[in-house]
Enzyme design. Structure first.
Site, PDB file in Angstrom:
ATOM      1  N   HIS A 162       0.827  -1.208   0.000  1.00  0.00           N
ATOM      2  CA  HIS A 162       0.000   0.000   0.000  1.00  0.00           C
ATOM      3  C   HIS A 162       0.857   1.252   0.000  1.00  0.00           C
ATOM      4  O   HIS A 162       2.086   1.194   0.165  1.00  0.00           O
ATOM      5  CB  HIS A 162      -0.941   0.004   1.217  1.00  0.00           C
ATOM      6  CG  HIS A 162      -0.229   0.017   2.536  1.00  0.00           C
ATOM      7  ND1 HIS A 162       0.309   1.168   3.087  1.00  0.00           N
ATOM      8  CD2 HIS A 162       0.050  -0.983   3.404  1.00  0.00           C
ATOM      9  CE1 HIS A 162       0.869   0.876   4.247  1.00  0.00           C
ATOM     10  NE2 HIS A 162       0.736  -0.428   4.467  1.00  0.00           N
ATOM     11  N   CYS A 178       3.259  -5.153   6.546  1.00  0.00           N
ATOM     12  CA  CYS A 178       2.970  -4.795   5.159  1.00  0.00           C
ATOM     13  C   CYS A 178       4.176  -4.175   4.467  1.00  0.00           C
ATOM     14  O   CYS A 178       5.185  -3.857   5.083  1.00  0.00           O
ATOM     15  CB  CYS A 178       1.799  -3.826   5.103  1.00  0.00           C
ATOM     16  SG  CYS A 178       0.234  -4.592   5.547  1.00  0.00           S
TER      17      CYS A 178
END
Length: 202
Positions: A162, A178
């Site tokens: 992201h 992440c």
């Protein structure tokens, strides 16, 4: 599937506290508020200037890692903090990235993109809420969202590739699992990938 909405830039202070994301393992933190920078690697002060020369990253060939480029292929090299992308049309991209804070939070192996969201919303995991009960339970798209402008959801629960509005985090250990990219890079990658794109973290 894609949700076509995005309402603006993120508040950098919140990002400094939350890191680039959301794996379930607990990480000991001393956070008085979501504005703390404690989730970014401790070996360097965030106020320092850090040189990030993309040209120094090693370009790679896809063949040692994937049997084909159907739907495209993403390779994340945790050690070099770089994300590589190839597709069947001959496109190759290399982006600097943020990576997990610790080995305990790092997941390696094969997965794939299962959902693509422009203007993602964010929910802290139960472990995050337990450690930081003052954090909000939900943040919609827009200025407060720690996932930046776009998110590629992986088949592993809580794991994403992201964006981030806090550019200090790129090139550092700064996430709870992440992989983070500059917003302009995740927007470009979002346009190149699709549901089913192969992902390998090494």
């Amino acid at each position: 599937m894609s949700t076509k909405r995005y309402d603006g830039l993120s508040r950098r202070g919140f990002l400094a506290g939350t890191g680039a994301m959301l794996a379930t393992p607990a990480l000991a933190q001393d956070l008085d508020s979501v504005n703390s920078a404690a989730t970014t690697q401790g070996e360097r002060d965030l106020t320092e200037t850090v040189r990030r020369n993309v040209s120094s990253f090693r370009t790679l060939e896809w063949q040692p890692y994937f049997s084909n480029l159907r739907n495209g292929a993403v390779l994340v090299d945790i050690d070099s903090r770089a994300l590589h992308f190839w597709n069947e049309e001959g496109v190759y991209k290399l982006y600097p990235s943020s990576v997990p804070l610790t080995e305990d939070l790092t997941r390696r192996g094969r997965t794939s993109v299962v959902q693509m969201v422009e203007g993602p919303s964010w929910r802290p995991t139960p472990a995050m809420r337990q450690r930081n009960p003052e954090w909000p339970e939900f943040i919609g798209p827009g200025p407060d969202n720690p996932l930046g402008s776009h998110a590629l959801y992986l088949s592993w629960t809580y794991y994403r590739i992201h964006g981030t509005h806090d550019t200090r985090k790129i090139g550092r250990q700064s996430s709870n699992g992440c992989i983070g990219l500059y917003n302009e890079h995740i927007a470009e990658l979002y346009g190149l990938t699709k549901v089913g794109t192969q992902v390998l973290l090494i």
